[in-house]
Write an enzyme that holds these catalytic residues in place. Structure first.
Site, PDB file in Angstrom:
ATOM      1  N   GLN A  19       0.802  -1.216   0.000  1.00 27.26           N
ATOM      2  CA  GLN A  19       0.000   0.000   0.000  1.00 27.26           C
ATOM      3  C   GLN A  19       0.842   1.276   0.000  1.00 27.26           C
ATOM      4  O   GLN A  19       0.313   2.350  -0.234  1.00 27.26           O
ATOM      5  CB  GLN A  19      -0.936  -0.002   1.204  1.00 27.26           C
ATOM      6  CG  GLN A  19      -1.997  -1.083   1.090  1.00 27.26           C
ATOM      7  CD  GLN A  19      -2.859  -1.168   2.318  1.00 27.26           C
ATOM      8  OE1 GLN A  19      -2.489  -1.827   3.283  1.00 27.26           O
ATOM      9  NE2 GLN A  19      -4.000  -0.517   2.301  1.00 27.26           N
ATOM     10  N   ASN A 161      -1.038 -10.493   8.648  1.00 29.07           N
ATOM     11  CA  ASN A 161      -2.023  -9.449   8.867  1.00 29.07           C
ATOM     12  C   ASN A 161      -3.390  -9.987   8.452  1.00 29.07           C
ATOM     13  O   ASN A 161      -3.593 -10.396   7.304  1.00 29.07           O
ATOM     14  CB  ASN A 161      -1.711  -8.213   8.011  1.00 29.07           C
ATOM     15  CG  ASN A 161      -2.743  -7.111   8.243  1.00 29.07           C
ATOM     16  OD1 ASN A 161      -2.759  -6.495   9.295  1.00 29.07           O
ATOM     17  ND2 ASN A 161      -3.615  -6.862   7.263  1.00 29.07           N
ATOM     18  N   GLU A 162      -4.306 -10.018   9.391  1.00 34.32           N
ATOM     19  CA  GLU A 162      -5.725 -10.252   9.146  1.00 34.32           C
ATOM     20  C   GLU A 162      -6.061 -11.477   8.286  1.00 34.32           C
ATOM     21  O   GLU A 162      -6.589 -11.347   7.169  1.00 34.32           O
ATOM     22  CB  GLU A 162      -6.356  -9.022   8.498  1.00 34.32           C
ATOM     23  CG  GLU A 162      -6.284  -7.768   9.353  1.00 34.32           C
ATOM     24  CD  GLU A 162      -7.142  -6.624   8.798  1.00 34.32           C
ATOM     25  OE1 GLU A 162      -7.666  -6.739   7.670  1.00 34.32           O
ATOM     26  OE2 GLU A 162      -7.297  -5.617   9.498  1.00 34.32           O
ATOM     27  N   ASN A 298      -6.402  -5.234  15.094  1.00 31.37           N
ATOM     28  CA  ASN A 298      -6.896  -4.172  14.222  1.00 31.37           C
ATOM     29  C   ASN A 298      -8.374  -4.010  14.515  1.00 31.37           C
ATOM     30  O   ASN A 298      -9.122  -4.994  14.548  1.00 31.37           O
ATOM     31  CB  ASN A 298      -6.727  -4.538  12.744  1.00 31.37           C
ATOM     32  CG  ASN A 298      -5.261  -4.597  12.330  1.00 31.37           C
ATOM     33  OD1 ASN A 298      -4.369  -4.286  13.111  1.00 31.37           O
ATOM     34  ND2 ASN A 298      -5.015  -4.994  11.089  1.00 31.37           N
ATOM     35  N   GLU A 376      -3.885  -1.483  14.210  1.00 31.60           N
ATOM     36  CA  GLU A 376      -4.519  -0.583  13.238  1.00 31.60           C
ATOM     37  C   GLU A 376      -5.813  -0.068  13.832  1.00 31.60           C
ATOM     38  O   GLU A 376      -6.575  -0.827  14.440  1.00 31.60           O
ATOM     39  CB  GLU A 376      -4.892  -1.308  11.927  1.00 31.60           C
ATOM     40  CG  GLU A 376      -3.772  -1.548  10.971  1.00 31.60           C
ATOM     41  CD  GLU A 376      -4.238  -2.254   9.696  1.00 31.60           C
ATOM     42  OE1 GLU A 376      -5.365  -1.992   9.225  1.00 31.60           O
ATOM     43  OE2 GLU A 376      -3.459  -3.076   9.194  1.00 31.60           O
ATOM     44  N   TRP A 430      -6.925  -0.966  -0.627  1.00 30.38           N
ATOM     45  CA  TRP A 430      -7.025  -2.177  -1.459  1.00 30.38           C
ATOM     46  C   TRP A 430      -8.172  -2.134  -2.454  1.00 30.38           C
ATOM     47  O   TRP A 430      -7.995  -2.440  -3.615  1.00 30.38           O
ATOM     48  CB  TRP A 430      -7.194  -3.426  -0.583  1.00 30.38           C
ATOM     49  CG  TRP A 430      -6.077  -3.611   0.373  1.00 30.38           C
ATOM     50  CD1 TRP A 430      -6.072  -3.271   1.695  1.00 30.38           C
ATOM     51  CD2 TRP A 430      -4.784  -4.158   0.102  1.00 30.38           C
ATOM     52  NE1 TRP A 430      -4.857  -3.578   2.252  1.00 30.38           N
ATOM     53  CE2 TRP A 430      -4.050  -4.127   1.298  1.00 30.38           C
ATOM     54  CE3 TRP A 430      -4.178  -4.676  -1.052  1.00 30.38           C
ATOM     55  CZ2 TRP A 430      -2.744  -4.586   1.387  1.00 30.38           C
ATOM     56  CZ3 TRP A 430      -2.870  -5.134  -0.961  1.00 30.38           C
ATOM     57  CH2 TRP A 430      -2.173  -5.091   0.246  1.00 30.38           C
ATOM     58  N   LYS A 436      -9.718   7.301  -0.648  1.00 25.39           N
ATOM     59  CA  LYS A 436     -10.040   7.012   0.754  1.00 25.39           C
ATOM     60  C   LYS A 436      -8.755   7.190   1.542  1.00 25.39           C
ATOM     61  O   LYS A 436      -7.871   6.346   1.511  1.00 25.39           O
ATOM     62  CB  LYS A 436     -10.570   5.583   0.888  1.00 25.39           C
ATOM     63  CG  LYS A 436     -11.123   5.272   2.262  1.00 25.39           C
ATOM     64  CD  LYS A 436     -11.667   3.848   2.346  1.00 25.39           C
ATOM     65  CE  LYS A 436     -12.442   3.622   3.627  1.00 25.39           C
ATOM     66  NZ  LYS A 436     -12.887   2.227   3.792  1.00 25.39           N
ATOM     67  N   TYR A 438      -6.395   7.923   4.992  1.00 30.64           N
ATOM     68  CA  TYR A 438      -6.350   7.591   6.420  1.00 30.64           C
ATOM     69  C   TYR A 438      -5.201   8.285   7.150  1.00 30.64           C
ATOM     70  O   TYR A 438      -5.126   8.237   8.361  1.00 30.64           O
ATOM     71  CB  TYR A 438      -6.117   6.093   6.599  1.00 30.64           C
ATOM     72  CG  TYR A 438      -7.313   5.180   6.451  1.00 30.64           C
ATOM     73  CD1 TYR A 438      -8.103   4.852   7.550  1.00 30.64           C
ATOM     74  CD2 TYR A 438      -7.631   4.601   5.233  1.00 30.64           C
ATOM     75  CE1 TYR A 438      -9.171   3.975   7.433  1.00 30.64           C
ATOM     76  CE2 TYR A 438      -8.697   3.725   5.103  1.00 30.64           C
ATOM     77  CZ  TYR A 438      -9.471   3.414   6.205  1.00 30.64           C
ATOM     78  OH  TYR A 438     -10.524   2.545   6.083  1.00 30.64           O
TER      79      TYR A 438
HETATM   80  C1  BGP Z   1      -7.226  -3.331   7.096  1.00 32.20           C
HETATM   81  C2  BGP Z   1      -5.947  -3.640   6.381  1.00 32.20           C
HETATM   82  C3  BGP Z   1      -5.191  -2.433   5.932  1.00 32.20           C
HETATM   83  C4  BGP Z   1      -6.043  -1.278   5.480  1.00 32.20           C
HETATM   84  C5  BGP Z   1      -7.276  -1.057   6.336  1.00 32.20           C
HETATM   85  C6  BGP Z   1      -8.253  -0.065   5.768  1.00 32.20           C
HETATM   86  O1  BGP Z   1      -8.100  -4.391   6.981  1.00 32.20           O
HETATM   87  O2  BGP Z   1      -5.096  -4.402   7.200  1.00 32.20           O
HETATM   88  O3  BGP Z   1      -4.249  -2.859   5.009  1.00 32.20           O
HETATM   89  O4  BGP Z   1      -6.291  -1.304   4.141  1.00 32.20           O
HETATM   90  O5  BGP Z   1      -7.947  -2.257   6.572  1.00 32.20           O
HETATM   91  O6  BGP Z   1      -9.032  -0.677   4.793  1.00 32.20           O
HETATM   92  P1  BGP Z   1      -9.574   0.057   3.515  1.00 32.20           P
HETATM   93  O7  BGP Z   1      -8.374   0.581   2.832  1.00 32.20           O
HETATM   94  O8  BGP Z   1     -10.315  -0.968   2.753  1.00 32.20           O
HETATM   95  O9  BGP Z   1     -10.467   1.134   4.009  1.00 32.20           O
END
Ligand code: BGP
Length: 476
Positions: A19, A161-162, A298, A376, A430, A436, A438
């Protein structure tokens, strides 16, 4: 309620290789699953240049240092290190991460390194992805190379991760590759296989006598019944089992409890399917559960569940058009809106109470957990850039309320060692692309110039004082 964060608390910022790095074709990097998908005809965006962290990392770490951010989550790109996913090591990849890790340490921004953040090497994805158990040992071999190369300096490792996002988004919601929908059996199998890979890599790390600690990062979405009826409560329990409990059991109990398997088997039976496990998996689970050092949690949101017996249907809101999401899974439940709870433009309920409850739940149900990092949390927002300034007060409010939830849990005895805001700087999302945002730092993607947002100054004041400060309380 405790007002101050504990001594040593980390005020971090989170990133992930795919990312932020860009440079997807530079210095021998091989393709991962997302390269193919994001470069398909008609794609709205791809991972170049992202935040160009591959070249800009010094600038970003300088900013982190200047803004009192003392931890950074980074992930390693498997295919920078092993372009084919296995076999010959790409020295340029090792060199890049050596420079990056050394620079983090030089700037006093401790690296928290994740081995796999969604970017599986393309050939392995094409060969069955995490449904193919061969990938488990390939991941462990890659992990070993990373532990050997960077293990002398990296003190916090996460295997994955996740796992839930890989399973849910790829096989239920269809907004991650391979874009399948409602494949509940596959999603559950992938969760299991990922947890086996996690356990084996963790056990390997622990056998290497390295100086750091190791855990995993799970997304722990809160689950609530929309109204208190037995059927809605059951929908809540089923969604919680498949999203959270199944993997937390693997992580901390070293097995799946009978209650958990009751829910999972019910879901599998109603949707047709079974779970394949091997005896040795549980030996690895048990060994890893006894050694895991921390959980990365997260948390963005919670879901409100209503009983649902209809056919599965999902509509993903990937543009920020509020009110367009639908998520109903056959024989699990429907995630419905709760008029008392506000949402982001992407329909994610803003519900800090859910974060508090998940923290308490870990401490209650898995008392061997040792430590939790909020790895996160943050708010996707369409930041307005006005004369070089970005007033992101809603993000500050969102984070404030979640940090209050963290402090409440800490005051009640939950051991939380740090908070990594998602994200340090603006990054590629993603399934939403570049609109979007953050970050604490705004990225002008055309020039790659960084601009601190109002939230960056606020975060700095908070980190300096070790307590939550007001939105207009700017550090000197
Ligand atoms: C989490 C992921 C991140 C990030 C975040 C925000 O699930 O670990 O990599 O992308 O979500 O998600 P999004 O970018 O879809 O808003």
């Amino acid at each position: 309620m405790a007002q101050k964060f504990p001594d040593g608390f980390i005020f971090g910022g989170a990133t992930a290789a795919y990312q932020v790095e860009g440079a997807t074709r530079e210095d021998g990097r091989g393709p991962c699953v997302w390269d193919e998908y994001m470069n398909r005809p008609g794609a709205r965006f791809n991972a170049d240049p992202a935040s160009d962290f591959y070249h800009q990392y010094k600038q970003d770490l300088q900013l982190a240092h200047d803004f009192h951010i003392n931890g950074i989550r980074i992930s390693l790109s498997w295919t920078r290190i092993l372009p084919d996913g296995e076999g010959k090591v790409n020295q340029a990849g090792i060199d890049y991460y050596n420079k990056l890790i050394d620079e983090c340490i030089r700037q006093g921004v401790e690296p928290f390194v994740t081995l796999h953040h969604f970017d599986t090497p393309l050939p392995f994805f094409q060969n069955g992805h995490w449904l193919n158990r061969d990938l488990i040992d390939k991941f462990v071999a890659y992990a070993k190379i990373c532990f050997e190369a960077f293990g002398d300096r990296v003190m916090k490792w996460a295997t994955f991760n996740e796992p839930w996002s890989i399973a849910q988004n790829g096989y239920l919601a269809g907004n991650f590759p391979p874009h399948e929908t409602f494949q509940i059996e596959k999603a559950i199998q992938i969760e299991h296989n990922l947890m086996v890979a996690h356990a084996k890599a963790l056990n390997l790390y622990k056998s290497m006598n390295l100086p750091g600690r190791i855990g995993i990062v799970h997304t722990l979405e809160g689950k609530e019944a929309i109204t208190d009826t037995p059927k809605n409560n059951h929908a809540r329990d089923l969604d919680d089992a498949i999203s959270n409990r199944f993997m937390l059991d693997a992580c901390y109990l070293g097995r799946y409890s009978e209650t958990t398997m009751g829910f999972i088997n019910e879901i599998l039976q109603k949707n047709g399917g079974s779970l394949l496990t091997e005896e040795q998996d549980f030996v690895e689970f048990a060994k890893a559960a006894a050694q895991i050092d921390f959980l990365g949690m997260n948390y963005y949101s919670s879901h409100f569940l209503q009983a649902y017996e209809g056919e599965s249907q999902v509509v993903n809101n990937s543009t920020g058009e509020k009110g367009t999401s639908v998520f109903c899974l056959k024989s699990i439940g429907a995630r419905v809106s709760n008029s008392a709870v506000p949402t982001t433009d992407w329909d994610w309920p803003i519900y800090p109470e859910g974060m508090y409850k998940q923290l308490k739940r870990i401490a209650r149900d898995y008392p061997n957990y040792k430590e939790i990092f909020i790895s996160e949390n943050g708010m996707g927002y369409k930041d307005d850039f006005v004369d070089g300034k970005i007033d992101d007060t809603p993000r500050i409010e969102y984070v404030t309320r979640h940090l209050e939830a963290v402090l409440k849990a800490i005051s009640e005895g939950v051991h939380v060692g740090g908070y990594y805001i998602w994200s340090l700087m603006d990054v590629l999302s993603w399934s939403n692309g570049y609109s979007k945002r953050y970050g604490l730092f705004y990225v002008d993607y055309a020039t790659q110039k960084r601009y601190p947002k109002k939230s960056a100054y606020w975060y700095k004041a908070m980190s300096r004082r070790g307590e939550i400060v007001g939105a207009d309380d700017i550090a000197d």
